[in-house]
Design a protein around this motif. Structure first.
Motif, PDB file in Angstrom:
ATOM      1  N   GLY A 279       0.807  -1.210   0.000  1.00  0.00           N
ATOM      2  CA  GLY A 279       0.000   0.000   0.000  1.00  0.00           C
ATOM      3  C   GLY A 279       0.839   1.259   0.000  1.00  0.00           C
ATOM      4  O   GLY A 279       0.450   2.281   0.575  1.00  0.00           O
ATOM      5  N   ARG A 280       1.995   1.188  -0.631  1.00  0.00           N
ATOM      6  CA  ARG A 280       2.888   2.339  -0.670  1.00  0.00           C
ATOM      7  C   ARG A 280       3.672   2.347  -1.972  1.00  0.00           C
ATOM      8  O   ARG A 280       3.720   1.349  -2.707  1.00  0.00           O
ATOM      9  CB  ARG A 280       3.854   2.327   0.521  1.00  0.00           C
ATOM     10  CG  ARG A 280       4.770   1.110   0.535  1.00  0.00           C
ATOM     11  CD  ARG A 280       5.536   0.977   1.846  1.00  0.00           C
ATOM     12  NE  ARG A 280       6.494   2.043   2.032  1.00  0.00           N
ATOM     13  CZ  ARG A 280       7.738   2.023   1.554  1.00  0.00           C
ATOM     14  NH1 ARG A 280       8.157   0.993   0.831  1.00  0.00           N
ATOM     15  NH2 ARG A 280       8.557   3.010   1.792  1.00  0.00           N
ATOM     16  N   ALA A 281       4.296   3.463  -2.253  1.00  0.00           N
ATOM     17  CA  ALA A 281       5.155   3.566  -3.432  1.00  0.00           C
ATOM     18  C   ALA A 281       6.526   2.992  -3.086  1.00  0.00           C
ATOM     19  O   ALA A 281       7.026   3.168  -1.964  1.00  0.00           O
ATOM     20  CB  ALA A 281       5.282   5.011  -3.869  1.00  0.00           C
ATOM     21  N   ALA A 558       8.139  14.760   6.698  1.00  0.00           N
ATOM     22  CA  ALA A 558       8.356  13.431   6.129  1.00  0.00           C
ATOM     23  C   ALA A 558       9.470  12.683   6.864  1.00  0.00           C
ATOM     24  O   ALA A 558       9.342  11.480   7.155  1.00  0.00           O
ATOM     25  CB  ALA A 558       8.688  13.552   4.648  1.00  0.00           C
ATOM     26  N   VAL A 559      10.553  13.368   7.166  1.00  0.00           N
ATOM     27  CA  VAL A 559      11.664  12.707   7.850  1.00  0.00           C
ATOM     28  C   VAL A 559      11.255  12.303   9.269  1.00  0.00           C
ATOM     29  O   VAL A 559      11.607  11.212   9.748  1.00  0.00           O
ATOM     30  CB  VAL A 559      12.910  13.608   7.854  1.00  0.00           C
ATOM     31  CG1 VAL A 559      14.013  13.009   8.715  1.00  0.00           C
ATOM     32  CG2 VAL A 559      13.405  13.817   6.433  1.00  0.00           C
ATOM     33  N   LYS A 564       9.719   7.698  12.755  1.00  0.00           N
ATOM     34  CA  LYS A 564       8.720   7.074  13.631  1.00  0.00           C
ATOM     35  C   LYS A 564       8.245   5.725  13.099  1.00  0.00           C
ATOM     36  O   LYS A 564       7.510   5.000  13.787  1.00  0.00           O
ATOM     37  CB  LYS A 564       7.509   7.998  13.776  1.00  0.00           C
ATOM     38  CG  LYS A 564       7.760   9.275  14.536  1.00  0.00           C
ATOM     39  CD  LYS A 564       6.502  10.150  14.534  1.00  0.00           C
ATOM     40  CE  LYS A 564       6.740  11.484  15.218  1.00  0.00           C
ATOM     41  NZ  LYS A 564       5.531  12.373  15.134  1.00  0.00           N
ATOM     42  N   GLY A 565       8.633   5.411  11.864  1.00  0.00           N
ATOM     43  CA  GLY A 565       8.193   4.165  11.250  1.00  0.00           C
ATOM     44  C   GLY A 565       6.817   4.237  10.636  1.00  0.00           C
ATOM     45  O   GLY A 565       6.192   3.196  10.374  1.00  0.00           O
ATOM     46  N   ASN A 566       6.335   5.454  10.375  1.00  0.00           N
ATOM     47  CA  ASN A 566       4.989   5.620   9.829  1.00  0.00           C
ATOM     48  C   ASN A 566       4.956   5.607   8.308  1.00  0.00           C
ATOM     49  O   ASN A 566       3.874   5.635   7.718  1.00  0.00           O
ATOM     50  CB  ASN A 566       4.371   6.925  10.332  1.00  0.00           C
ATOM     51  CG  ASN A 566       4.130   6.908  11.829  1.00  0.00           C
ATOM     52  OD1 ASN A 566       3.960   5.832  12.424  1.00  0.00           O
ATOM     53  ND2 ASN A 566       4.123   8.078  12.454  1.00  0.00           N
ATOM     54  N   LEU A 567       6.120   5.601   7.674  1.00  0.00           N
ATOM     55  CA  LEU A 567       6.164   5.631   6.211  1.00  0.00           C
ATOM     56  C   LEU A 567       6.888   4.396   5.663  1.00  0.00           C
ATOM     57  O   LEU A 567       7.772   3.858   6.320  1.00  0.00           O
ATOM     58  CB  LEU A 567       6.867   6.906   5.729  1.00  0.00           C
ATOM     59  CG  LEU A 567       6.230   8.226   6.118  1.00  0.00           C
ATOM     60  CD1 LEU A 567       7.067   9.382   5.583  1.00  0.00           C
ATOM     61  CD2 LEU A 567       4.803   8.321   5.587  1.00  0.00           C
TER      62      LEU A 567
END
Length: 567
Positions: A279-281, A558-559, A564-567
């Motif tokens: 579910g991500r790029a 974004a960084v 935080k491990g959210n991306l």
């Protein structure tokens, strides 16, 4: 090209113009390994500004005309009336290799090279205010901006200090003051006009244009090799002094200092790779401009900074089972295209102060901030416009219109002529849903890709605004005592202002917007966009400073989310 064998990075930034340079700098300085992709060629600061110091007689045609066979490559870029000369044509795209389709006339002015249009931009740098951020909500149209001035104000200050903006603190609530270096001094005509208008029109104020030119460089700026503006006003050739803000002069050297940057020119980003399971790029697909080879690069973060229409092309072309119509759930992608309407105002002659001259060439003049629909003032149109004010004095080329011969004629031809002034309005365009772009296979570019089709035009609100701008320009020049006043309205096409905005707008609701308040894609959380595509409306101020601030702000967010491990 550096590290060409490495295909995985912490972040990929697509596009190296004003916003892309900022995204790359911020991500690099925060410790990420960044791949900066540029679809065009490399331009290195100073050494690749081949025409920057050339005198007119060093050009084959004295920089007065282009060979017809070369001019045929720029049918759109040449519409501007200022872009295509022997000194600057290499900074603009070949329209034959980079076509698009016009349902209605649209002037898409582009520069495909490292630095993008940061090498050719007008450099006027104004903050937006809550008059702008609240406009859609106040009028109940389109969608509300997801941010307010307080959210972006610290980031305006941050980018102003680094970029270097010359201007005055003018105390205008709807044009907030910033962190300025000294403004450029007025010439005698500007002094007269400023005093006359400010004393006779209490609802408006003439100020020095706030421009991204160094007038008192800081230690940080000088450490990057930047110097004070030399008043040459040949900025579109590239500035070897680094006096105006560009990717080459400022953000790129700062990013390179970190050791975290890889720049890959000749890299046309075709689409974003989306992983259905995650579910991500996961990266981007690239066509090598020179070899036509297809490549893939992977990263945890993707920042789209390819310009409003460039980023929208990539999103539209990023199709998958999850996103069959492009990377969007809102139905807004490609819609709401805005561009300032301009080339309306007035010109006049100033017949006084003929004994005065000025030193150098002004790269920035005066500015009249928006004064319509501010406070209790209500007009027949929504929003407003600001005036850019330019002055000049006729030089020896006035002799083309003189009669005579011999010594008397030579004497006249070597004297300065009269002073002249131009007021040119830049007006806000409303976010109309059916002002749109979309992909078409009717035409393919040089690399076999579909192209964008433009279906954009101005409406009644813009027409009413232009009528008022022309009338007010004439009135101010009359009150200020100028002569031979002529109003004008060139009916310029959308695109010509080169302030394309919208088409992938920010908003709070995923059903009505593509990106959220941090310029993060609503559905694909590791994709960000901070160029003109994200704009929710088009305040009449020049937008580039806002792109810079949004880029720095989004990179910071974004960084933090990545850590935080959210991306």
């Amino acid at each position: 090209m550096q590290n060409s064998k490495v295909t995985t990075y912490d972040a990929i930034v697509v596009g190296s113009g004003i916003s892309g340079g900022w995204s790359a700098k911020e991500l690099c300085e925060k410790g990420l390994k960044v791949l900066l992709l540029e679809r065009g060629r490399m331009i290195e600061h100073v050494k690749d500004y081949h025409t920057a110091t050339k005198a007119p007689w060093e050009f084959l045609h004295r920089n007065q005309q282009m060979p017809l066979d070369l001019l045929k490559q720029y049918p759109v870029q040449n519409r501007t009336g200022f872009a295509i000369t022997e000194a600057t044509h290499h900074h603009f795209v070949n329209d034959l290799d980079n076509p698009y389709v016009e349902e209605k006339p649209f002037d898409w002015i582009r520069g495909y090279h490292v630095g993008g249009r940061s090498l050719m931009w007008g450099r006027y740098s104004f903050r937006f205010s809550d008059l702008d951020f609240e406009a859609n909500a106040r009028e109940g149209i389109a969608t509300d901006w997801p941010i307010r001035y307080k959210d972006i104000a610290p980031w305006y200050e941050y980018v102003e200090r680094f970029a270097g903006i010359a201007g005055d603190r003018d105390g205008i609530p709807h044009l907030p003051d910033g962190q300025f270096q000294p403004a450029m001094p007025d010439n005698c005509v500007e002094q007269h006009f400023r005093h006359a208008v400010n004393s006779q029109f209490p609802d408006r104020k003439v100020i020095s244009a706030r421009a991204a030119h160094l007038t008192a460089p800081t230690k940080e700026q000088m450490a990057l090799g930047r110097a004070k503006c030399q008043y040459r006003n040949m900025c579109m050739r590239g500035c070897p002094y680094g006096a105006y803000f560009s990717t080459q002069s400022a953000t790129l050297p700062a990013a390179r200092q970190t050791g975290n940057l890889t720049v890959r020119p000749h890299s046309i980003v075709n689409s974003i790779i989306y992983d259905e399971k995650k579910g991500r790029a996961t990266g981007v697909r690239v066509i090598d401009e020179q070899t036509n080879e297809w490549l893939e690069f992977s990263a945890k973060l993707i920042f789209l900074n390819a310009s409003a229409l460039g980023s929208t092309f990539i999103l539209l072309n990023s199709k998958s089972n999850r996103f069959p119509n492009g990377m969007d759930d809102s139905g807004q992608l490609g819609h709401n295209l805005m561009d300032h309407h301009f080339h309306v105002g007035a010109t006049a002659d100033y017949e006084n102060d003929l004994d005065k001259v000025y030193y150098g060439r002004h790269p920035a003049g005066l500015y009249i901030p928006r004064f319509r629909n501010v406070g209790p003032d209500k007009q027949a149109f929504k929003r407003g416009y600001g005036f850019e004010v330019y002055t000049n004095r006729q030089n020896w080329d006035q002799a083309f219109g003189l009669d005579g011969f011999g010594a008397d004629f030579k004497d006249k031809a070597t004297r300065f002529g009269i002073w002249q002034i131009t007021l040119d309005a830049f007006g806000e365009c409303m976010p109309y849903y059916d002002n749109q772009v979309y992909l078409t296979d009717d035409v393919k570019d040089k690399w076999g890709q579909p192209v964008l089709k433009m279906d954009v035009h101005y409406r009644d609100n813009e027409t009413l605004m232009r009528k008022d701008a022309r009338e007010q320009a004439v009135l101010m020049l009359e009150k200020a005592g100028f002569k031979n006043i002529e109003g004008f309205d060139s009916q310029a096409h959308p695109g010509l202002s080169i302030h394309e905005m919208g088409t992938a707008r920010m908003g709070n609701d995923p059903k009505t917007s593509v990106f959220n308040r941090f310029n993060q894609h609503h559905a694909v959380k590791n994709v960000f966009c901070t160029d003109g595509a994200c704009m929710t409306s088009s305040p009449c101020q020049n937008p580039s400073l806002t792109y810079m601030a949004l880029s720095a702000r989004a990179a910071d967010y974004a960084v933090k989310e990545l850590k935080k491990g959210n991306l």
